[in-house]
Motif scaffolding. Structure first.
Motif, PDB file in Angstrom:
ATOM      1  N   ILE A 132       2.008 -14.383   6.220  1.00 32.81           N
ATOM      2  CA  ILE A 132       1.790 -15.377   7.278  1.00 32.81           C
ATOM      3  C   ILE A 132       0.661 -14.969   8.224  1.00 32.81           C
ATOM      4  N   GLY A 133       0.165 -13.739   8.083  1.00 31.28           N
ATOM      5  CA  GLY A 133      -0.864 -13.275   9.008  1.00 31.28           C
ATOM      6  C   GLY A 133      -2.113 -12.751   8.337  1.00 31.28           C
ATOM      7  N   LEU A 134      -2.167 -11.440   8.150  1.00 22.64           N
ATOM      8  CA  LEU A 134      -3.381 -10.804   7.640  1.00 22.64           C
ATOM      9  C   LEU A 134      -3.809 -11.322   6.270  1.00 22.64           C
ATOM     10  N   GLY A 135      -2.861 -11.745   5.444  1.00 25.64           N
ATOM     11  CA  GLY A 135      -3.213 -12.228   4.115  1.00 25.64           C
ATOM     12  C   GLY A 135      -4.160 -13.414   4.150  1.00 25.64           C
ATOM     13  N   PRO A 136      -3.686 -14.581   4.619  1.00 30.76           N
ATOM     14  CA  PRO A 136      -4.561 -15.756   4.615  1.00 30.76           C
ATOM     15  C   PRO A 136      -5.576 -15.788   5.743  1.00 30.76           C
ATOM     16  N   VAL A 137      -5.220 -15.289   6.921  1.00 31.67           N
ATOM     17  CA  VAL A 137      -6.083 -15.490   8.092  1.00 31.67           C
ATOM     18  C   VAL A 137      -7.362 -14.663   8.005  1.00 31.67           C
ATOM     19  N   MET A 139       4.933  -6.465  10.012  1.00 29.34           N
ATOM     20  CA  MET A 139       4.560  -5.428   9.040  1.00 29.34           C
ATOM     21  C   MET A 139       4.874  -4.036   9.576  1.00 29.34           C
ATOM     22  N   VAL A 140       4.555  -3.802  10.836  1.00 32.84           N
ATOM     23  CA  VAL A 140       4.792  -2.484  11.438  1.00 32.84           C
ATOM     24  C   VAL A 140       6.279  -2.149  11.406  1.00 32.84           C
ATOM     25  N   VAL A 141       7.101  -3.097  11.828  1.00 33.90           N
ATOM     26  CA  VAL A 141       8.552  -2.855  11.853  1.00 33.90           C
ATOM     27  C   VAL A 141       9.072  -2.615  10.435  1.00 33.90           C
ATOM     28  N   GLY A 153     -15.064  -9.235  11.416  1.00 26.09           N
ATOM     29  CA  GLY A 153     -14.837  -9.338   9.981  1.00 26.09           C
ATOM     30  C   GLY A 153     -14.594  -7.998   9.321  1.00 26.09           C
ATOM     31  N   LEU A 154     -15.423  -7.008   9.675  1.00 20.45           N
ATOM     32  CA  LEU A 154     -15.263  -5.680   9.083  1.00 20.45           C
ATOM     33  C   LEU A 154     -13.946  -5.036   9.517  1.00 20.45           C
ATOM     34  N   GLY A 155     -13.606  -5.190  10.786  1.00 17.68           N
ATOM     35  CA  GLY A 155     -12.363  -4.610  11.282  1.00 17.68           C
ATOM     36  C   GLY A 155     -11.147  -5.171  10.563  1.00 17.68           C
ATOM     37  N   LEU A 156     -11.088  -6.500  10.455  1.00 21.64           N
ATOM     38  CA  LEU A 156      -9.968  -7.120   9.749  1.00 21.64           C
ATOM     39  C   LEU A 156      -9.963  -6.747   8.273  1.00 21.64           C
ATOM     40  N   ALA A 157     -11.155  -6.667   7.675  1.00 23.67           N
ATOM     41  CA  ALA A 157     -11.258  -6.328   6.255  1.00 23.67           C
ATOM     42  C   ALA A 157     -10.645  -4.959   5.965  1.00 23.67           C
ATOM     43  N   ILE A 158     -10.997  -3.990   6.783  1.00 21.77           N
ATOM     44  CA  ILE A 158     -10.526  -2.623   6.558  1.00 21.77           C
ATOM     45  C   ILE A 158      -9.061  -2.471   6.932  1.00 21.77           C
ATOM     46  N   LEU A 159      -8.680  -3.012   8.085  1.00 16.54           N
ATOM     47  CA  LEU A 159      -7.301  -2.852   8.543  1.00 16.54           C
ATOM     48  C   LEU A 159      -6.314  -3.591   7.648  1.00 16.54           C
ATOM     49  N   GLN A 160      -6.741  -4.717   7.076  1.00 17.26           N
ATOM     50  CA  GLN A 160      -5.851  -5.443   6.166  1.00 17.26           C
ATOM     51  C   GLN A 160      -5.389  -4.543   5.029  1.00 17.26           C
ATOM     52  N   GLN A 161      -6.304  -3.720   4.511  1.00 11.01           N
ATOM     53  CA  GLN A 161      -5.965  -2.865   3.383  1.00 11.01           C
ATOM     54  C   GLN A 161      -5.314  -1.552   3.808  1.00 11.01           C
ATOM     55  N   LEU A 162      -5.750  -0.998   4.939  1.00 10.24           N
ATOM     56  CA  LEU A 162      -5.204   0.292   5.371  1.00 10.24           C
ATOM     57  C   LEU A 162      -3.758   0.189   5.844  1.00 10.24           C
ATOM     58  N   THR A 163      -3.258  -1.037   6.011  1.00 14.03           N
ATOM     59  CA  THR A 163      -1.829  -1.195   6.276  1.00 14.03           C
ATOM     60  C   THR A 163      -1.013  -1.119   4.995  1.00 14.03           C
ATOM     61  N   GLY A 164      -1.693  -0.938   3.846  1.00 13.22           N
ATOM     62  CA  GLY A 164      -0.999  -0.595   2.606  1.00 13.22           C
ATOM     63  C   GLY A 164      -0.542  -1.738   1.734  1.00 13.22           C
ATOM     64  N   ILE A 165      -1.022  -2.959   1.982  1.00 14.20           N
ATOM     65  CA  ILE A 165      -0.460  -4.100   1.248  1.00 14.20           C
ATOM     66  C   ILE A 165      -0.598  -3.956  -0.261  1.00 14.20           C
ATOM     67  N   TYR A 196       1.043   4.066   7.194  1.00 18.36           N
ATOM     68  CA  TYR A 196       0.587   2.677   7.156  1.00 18.36           C
ATOM     69  C   TYR A 196       1.053   1.912   8.397  1.00 18.36           C
ATOM     70  N   ALA A 197       2.259   2.238   8.889  1.00 18.46           N
ATOM     71  CA  ALA A 197       2.764   1.580  10.100  1.00 18.46           C
ATOM     72  C   ALA A 197       1.887   1.906  11.308  1.00 18.46           C
ATOM     73  N   LEU A 198       1.420   3.154  11.416  1.00 21.35           N
ATOM     74  CA  LEU A 198       0.527   3.527  12.518  1.00 21.35           C
ATOM     75  C   LEU A 198      -0.778   2.738  12.458  1.00 21.35           C
ATOM     76  N   VAL A 199      -1.301   2.546  11.255  1.00 23.44           N
ATOM     77  CA  VAL A 199      -2.511   1.729  11.108  1.00 23.44           C
ATOM     78  C   VAL A 199      -2.223   0.294  11.549  1.00 23.44           C
ATOM     79  N   GLY A 200      -1.027  -0.192  11.247  1.00 23.97           N
ATOM     80  CA  GLY A 200      -0.636  -1.530  11.671  1.00 23.97           C
ATOM     81  C   GLY A 200      -0.665  -1.696  13.174  1.00 23.97           C
ATOM     82  N   ILE A 201      -0.268  -0.662  13.906  1.00 26.00           N
ATOM     83  CA  ILE A 201      -0.316  -0.716  15.369  1.00 26.00           C
ATOM     84  C   ILE A 201      -1.760  -0.848  15.840  1.00 26.00           C
ATOM     85  N   VAL A 202      -2.659  -0.087  15.224  1.00 28.87           N
ATOM     86  CA  VAL A 202      -4.088  -0.198  15.542  1.00 28.87           C
ATOM     87  C   VAL A 202      -4.579  -1.617  15.264  1.00 28.87           C
TER      88      VAL A 202
END
Length: 471
Positions: free
Chosen positions: A368-373, A328-330, A256-268, A425-431
């Motif tokens: 379709i991904g990080l937003g709702p899931v 998102m990364v692409v 939960g914490l990982g998804l929470a942080i990464l969702q935002q660090l990808t810059g949405i 933000y793209a690099l964070v997306g790869i993580v």
């Protein structure tokens, strides 16, 4: 998967469950509208209040300070007074904050209002999906919880439309005032809805819980589902913050914490909050044109979220996450390349086109991904006795990361360049993609009690396997 005793086939569902989910999901409209409205309003607020870039960041991100506070308090609130009353309280605070913003004659009062609004959406952002997850049948839970995300995107789109309609007059106060409409609807609607059956059972109110389940399951016999809920409660003591340190909670908490942080660090939310500003970077200099382009991004956001609602209980959570994050990364890489080449294209028109297409692809991939899931998973993977608190922790992490990204976007764009910030933000997306691949479970088709038992047994998240959707 054969339905649990007491959990009916889809044909047995009542209209009431859909009404209850739709009303609760109006909380997503609050979340989305306030998230989106600032993007157009800030163009006029900056001029009226004479804001520097730093103060512009403060004005935009102040709502996130409130959201962090709301998320901290919301977990305890949801477990003590219930999911339903927490949503009602959040709506009332939202109305109060909107009042402060609308009458603000200067930045201090404006910031007070924005913090109050933030507190409201900090609570609603996770209590709404929590409430929905606890009344929805397992076979439809993914789509029903994701309806909250769809309403968030609708709220964002409506805010973009309101911003555009009022852009000629520059009436940013009216832009914010319109957000009071869904807040009033939500208060009235939630007063008419029952409490969550799982929360009622945890408060030793089995008769009321049974009555709610009969209404949402469309059957008189809900004894099997009540028994499963009670068994889950019986093996746990009353939840406390220290229970989040239990070994069986570690892995769900990490997920939960990982998804929470990464969702935002990808810059949405830099895109949601600053989309008109980004389009102005790309050469659309008028406020009306940049807001109109932003509205196009909002339409894509809604359409992609509709696709996610349809697919999440069919394709599963993990595939949507992996495909969405990859997109998102692409998109971010292409967007960064567009700004890197911006000085060499003719007239800047190509840069505007690259920006529009990249932002639309990026937002669609997120939707379709990080937003709702993300919101769906944190409503599924925690045990009942600490579900509110655990979701609170994940939500605090999400809003904190949101705050940091929003507060630093313009600064990072100045230091790294406009291309560099999107490549970061793209690099964070790869993580994020590898995090999902290694750690995120598949919960499709499983009851909340089955998911809880898996983690209580100390098994790895990836060993949790969803089941084919059956009715």
């Amino acid at each position: 998967m054969k339905p649990q005793d007491g959990e009916p086939e889809r044909s047995g569902l009542t209209l009431f469950v859909y009404i209850a989910v739709a009303v609760a999901a109006i909380g997503g409209v609050l979340f989305g509208y306030d998230t989106g409205v600032i993007s157009g309003a800030i163009l006029f607020i900056t001029g009226e209040f004479g804001l520097s870039p730093t103060l512009e960041e403060v004005a935009t991100s102040s709502v996130l300070v409130g959201a962090i506070l709301g998320a901290i308090a919301g977990g305890l609130l949801a477990d003590r007074i219930g999911r339903r009353l927490s949503i009602i309280a959040a709506s009332a605070v939202f109305l109060a904050g909107t009042g402060f913003v609308v009458v603000a004659a200067g930045l201090p009062v404006f910031l007070v209002g924005r913090v109050l609004i933030g507190i409201a959406i900090g609570v609603a952002s996770f209590v709404v999906p929590l409430y929905i997850s606890e009344i929805a049948p397992s076979a439809l839970r993914g789509g029903m919880v994701s309806l909250n995300q769809l309403f968030i995107t609708l709220g964002i789109l409506v805010s973009y439309g309101v911003d555009y309609l009022l852009s000629a007059s520059g009436n940013w106060r009216a832009m914010f005032a319109f957000g009071a409409v869904p807040a009033v609807i939500l208060i009235v609607g939630m007063f008419l809805l029952p409490g969550s059956p799982r929360w009622l059972m945890s408060r030793q109110q089995p008769d009321r819980a049974a009555a709610v389940l009969r209404r949402v399951r469309g059957t008189r016999d809900v004894s099997g589902e009540l028994t499963e809920i009670q068994k889950s409660i019986n093996v746990q003591k009353a939840g406390s913050w220290s229970d989040l340190l239990a070994p069986s909670i570690w892995m769900p908490l990490i997920v939960g914490l990982g998804l929470a942080i990464l969702q935002q660090l990808t810059g949405i939310n830099t895109v949601i909050y600053y989309a008109p500003t980004i389009f102005q970077f790309a050469g659309l200099h008028s406020a009306g044109a940049s807001i109109a382009a932003t509205a196009g991004v909002g339409v894509v956001n809604v359409l992609a979220t509709v696709a996610a609602v349809i697919l999440v209980d069919r394709a599963g959570r993990r595939p949507l996450l992996l495909v969405g994050i990859g997109g998102m990364v692409v998109s971010l890489a292409v967007l960064g390349a567009g700004f890197a080449l911006g000085g060499t294209v003719q007239g800047g028109n190509l840069l505007g086109l690259i920006t529009a297409v990249s932002l639309m692809a990026y937002v669609a991939s997120f939707a379709i991904g990080l937003g709702p899931v993300f919101w769906l998973l944190i409503a599924e993977i925690y045990p009942l006795n600490v579900r509110g608190r655990a979701m609170s922790v994940a939500t605090v992490a999400n809003w904190t990361a949101n705050f940091l990204i929003t507060l630093t976007f313009l600064t990072l764009a100045g230091v790294l360049g406009r291309a560099g910030v999107f490549w970061l933000y793209a690099l964070v997306g790869i993580v994020a993609w590898f995090f999902v691949l290694r750690l995120v479970p598949e919960t499709k088709g499983l009851t909340l009690e089955e998911i809880e038992e898996h983690f209580r047994a100390g098994r790895h998240p990836r060993e949790l396997k969803g089941v084919p959707k059956q009715y």
